[in-house]
Design an enzyme around this catalytic site. Structure first.
Site: not given
Lengths: 81, 451
Positions: B115, B157, B163, B201, B207, B235, B273, B287, B291
């Site tokens: 991150k 985090k 995840g 936050f 999102h 999600k 994202e 992030e 994939r």
């Protein structure tokens, strides 16, 4: 003294520790409280804590770490106080 | 690329095998002993058993998968999502074995997986990031000092995590002091790295993510997806494109994502994202996922681009085919993730034996699934049973079609989350697209209290 079987309520993969780097929740011969976690069962990527269910002494585990367990299968034996 | 090994299972393995067959590429499935009769095994040209049911001994067993590739004569490996898909060491092992890895360079996976480094790359590409620490923070004192600049409420985090695992929201300094030690310890245990990352936050955030394709030299975007409806940061329902999003904001997000892809020489399909602060219209990088994603079909339905086929073409060395000017989003698509979970028992996973299965069909309804009548849902893998994806010329039409498709869907033997979507589609806040990342959980809590 009564023999108490700890049963997994769900099918999945059995773990004796919270993560690979930690100590086991309970070792054989150790005293446990009724609400103490004795193992985790992983079902569909979620982890469920299984508690002792009775206070007493952990006699033995019936399955090995990372073994597959069925719903309702006995995973450990406690000698209840 | 002549023969593709699919290093995954479930609906995504089926999806990849279909794309490969459409391109005339032969396919090799791998499977654990629990999946010997699974759909992906039957649909592939060949199948190799790679281990016992536990994922750590089969779908995560790198040596067994590489052996399977060798013995089956595969020349390429597609990792799908989850499992080994974002493990740089796996991608590197595939390349070292002389095979094509369907995905970006291992170095890019590695960078985006951290991150702190991902955020530095985003900043270098001029992509806005949430106010937060520049590096990983080691201890409480450093965290408290950093929080003065970041501002509260903030999120803690794991610097090496992913995840949504282990994320904590703290409202003030006292909360930070009490949460930090356990969070750092957890991160150290899970990822071998106790450094934590602090970031603001954003309350009432949406999102939204941008789909990308790159060939290492150039990159294009395929518009955005709305993914705010989440439970436990997973999600649940996604849409393409994002309803009600200011076109200027959408365009700015898309070009920011493309800048990042170009900056790292991105190759393959990827997603950037973002968090959108509805109050201010500001958006921030969260992030980049290196994939194919679960919700990719929504983008496919509005753009007409087969993202998995494009992944395969790019991996085979072809230059990027879709040109930015030709990519147009038409109409609206919604995906419902139907899971083997019992909504009436706090979403308890529900593996077991399935009897009758009825999958919806008809105009503009797509179902990506591995589920078949009289099959068994194993307890060892994720709970995703089927993705029902619908398209309509506008959002209202797509919602009506979704309602119709969900009414056709039936599974006997195990509880699923399908019924919940029918309720959700009836909510005025859903039809008005007035929601954020906390809305679904709040709705579930309210619903529980009413019952």
């Amino acid at each position: 003294m009564a023999r108490h079987e700890v049963v997994s309520p769900i099918p999945g993969v059995f773990y004796r520790r919270a993560d690979p780097g930690s100590d086991p929740f309970v070792s054989e011969g150790q005293q446990v409280g009724a609400d103490d976690t004795v193992c985790l069962v992983e079902v569909m990527k979620s982890f469920h804590q299984v508690s002792a269910g009775t206070a007493g002494t952990m006699v033995e585990f019936l399955v090995e770490n990372e073994d597959i367990v069925e719903a309702g299968q006995a995973v450990a034996v406690i000698e209840a106080e | 690329m002549k023969r593709l090994l699919v290093a995954n299972r479930g609906e995504i393995a089926v999806r990849i095998i279909r794309a490969a067959r459409d391109l005339g590429i032969s396919t090799v499935a791998v499977h654990s002993t629990a999946d010997a009769t699974a759909a992906h095994v039957r649909l592939a040209d060949a199948a190799v058993e790679i281990g016992p049911p536990q994922a750590s001994k089969s779908y995560l067993a790198v040596a067994a998968i590489l052996d399977a590739a060798r013995s089956s004569g595969a020349d390429a490996v597609h990792p799908g999502y989850g499992f080994l898909s974002e493990r740089a060491s796996f991608a590197a092992a595939v390349v070292d074995a002389g095979l094509i890895f369907v995905g970006p360079d291992p170095a890019v996976i590695d960078q985006m997986g951290d991150k702190v480094r991902a955020r530095q790359l985003a900043e270098a590409a001029g992509v806005p990031t949430v106010p937060g620490t520049r590096g990983g923070v080691d201890d409480v004192a450093a965290a408290v000092a950093a929080a003065t600049d970041v501002g509260y409420p903030l999120m803690l985090k794991a610097a090496a995590g992913g995840g949504g695992r282990g994320i904590r929201v703290v409202e003030h300094e006292a909360g930070l002091r009490s949460a930090f030690p356990a969070a750092s310890k957890e991160a150290a245990a899970a990822f071998g790295d106790g450094r934590m990352y602090l970031e603001r936050f954003v309350q009432r955030a949406r999102h939204i993510e941008v789909q990308l394709l790159g060939d290492g030299d150039d990159a294009v975007h395929l518009r955005e997806r709305e993914c705010s409806l989440q439970r436990r940061r997973q999600k649940v329902l996604e849409e393409a494109t994002a309803p009600g999003l200011d076109p200027a904001v959408a365009a700015a997000m898309a070009s920011a994502a493309v800048r990042l892809a170009r900056q790292v020489g991105y190759r393959g399909a990827g997603t950037v994202e973002f968090l959108l602060d509805e109050a201010t219209g500001e958006f921030f990088f969260i992030e980049m996922n290196t994939r194919i994603q679960v919700e990719h079909p929504t983008t496919e339905l509005v753009t007409g681009v087969d993202l998995v086929a494009e992944q395969l073409r790019i991996a085979a060395g072809e230059p990027l085919r879709p040109r930015q000017d030709d990519i147009v989003a038409r109409g609206h698509a919604i995906e419902f993730r139907v899971n083997a979970e019992d909504p009436s028992r706090d979403f308890l996973p529900s593996p077991g034996n399935v009897g009758r299965v009825v999958l919806p069909a008809g105009p503009w309804v797509r179902v990506d699934t591995w589920l078949e009548p009289d099959s068994t849902i194993p307890p060892f893998y994720d709970s995703l049973l089927a993705k029902i994806i619908v398209w309509g010329e506008d959002r209202e039409t797509a919602v009506r079609r979704g309602r119709r498709a969900l009414a056709e869907f039936a599974v006997e033997g195990v509880p699923t989350t399908a019924g919940l979507f029918t309720e959700l589609l009836g909510e005025p806040w859903f039809t008005a697209a007035e929601f954020h990342t906390g809305t679904l959980e709040q709705w579930l809590r309210d619903r529980k209290e009413e019952q």
